[in-house]
Design a protein around this motif. Structure first.
Motif, short mmCIF file in Angstrom:
data_model
loop_
_atom_site.label_atom_id
_atom_site.label_comp_id
_atom_site.label_asym_id
_atom_site.label_seq_id
_atom_site.Cartn_x
_atom_site.Cartn_y
_atom_site.Cartn_z
N ARG A 143 0.85 -1.18 0.00
CA ARG A 143 0.00 0.00 0.00
C ARG A 143 0.89 1.23 0.00
O ARG A 143 1.66 1.45 0.92
CB ARG A 143 -0.91 0.04 1.24
N TRP A 144 0.81 2.01 -1.05
CA TRP A 144 1.58 3.24 -1.14
C TRP A 144 1.00 4.26 -0.19
O TRP A 144 -0.20 4.34 -0.01
CB TRP A 144 1.51 3.81 -2.56
N ASN A 145 1.87 5.07 0.39
CA ASN A 145 1.37 6.19 1.19
C ASN A 145 1.53 7.47 0.39
O ASN A 145 2.22 7.52 -0.62
CB ASN A 145 2.03 6.27 2.57
N ARG A 146 0.89 8.52 0.84
CA ARG A 146 0.87 9.77 0.10
C ARG A 146 2.28 10.31 -0.16
O ARG A 146 2.58 10.76 -1.26
CB ARG A 146 0.04 10.81 0.86
N ASP A 147 3.15 10.27 0.85
CA ASP A 147 4.50 10.79 0.67
C ASP A 147 5.25 10.04 -0.42
O ASP A 147 5.99 10.64 -1.20
CB ASP A 147 5.28 10.75 1.97
N GLU A 148 5.09 8.73 -0.49
CA GLU A 148 5.77 7.95 -1.52
C GLU A 148 5.23 8.28 -2.90
O GLU A 148 6.00 8.40 -3.86
CB GLU A 148 5.60 6.46 -1.25
#
Length: 95
Positions: free
Chosen positions: A79-84
């Motif tokens: 699951r990608w996070n916003r910062d990534e």
């Protein structure tokens, strides 16, 4: 077959539209008809593109589900996070 359509506009808008139509050698009615035709054509293109994108997303979900069934994994999907996701953009504005 053509039909009449009644539209209410401010006097100033009508005056400017008539002047523009005269400069273009056409009528206000023709300009309105052309603009509505362009708007509806653009909306139809948008709807077709939207339906195509939704179809592709559904096909991708189905394909991923099929692959998951064929090659089960104990791992949770990443699951990608916003910062990534925005890392490159965020880094661009850092001093």
């Amino acid at each position: 077959m053509k039909q009449n359509l009644t539209v209410q506009l401010d006097d100033e808008v009508i005056r400017r539209a008539k002047a523009l139509a005269a400069r273009r050698g056409t009528s206000v009615s023709a300009m309105v008809a052309q603009h509505i035709d362009e708007l509806t054509a653009a909306d139809e293109r948008y709807q077709r593109a939207r339906e195509s994108a939704l179809r592709m997303m559904a096909e991708t979900r189905e394909e991923r589900a099929r692959l998951a069934r064929e090659e089960p994994s104990d791992q949770e999907p990443y699951r990608w996070n916003r910062d990534e996701v925005y890392e490159e953009r965020l880094g661009r504005y850092s001093s």
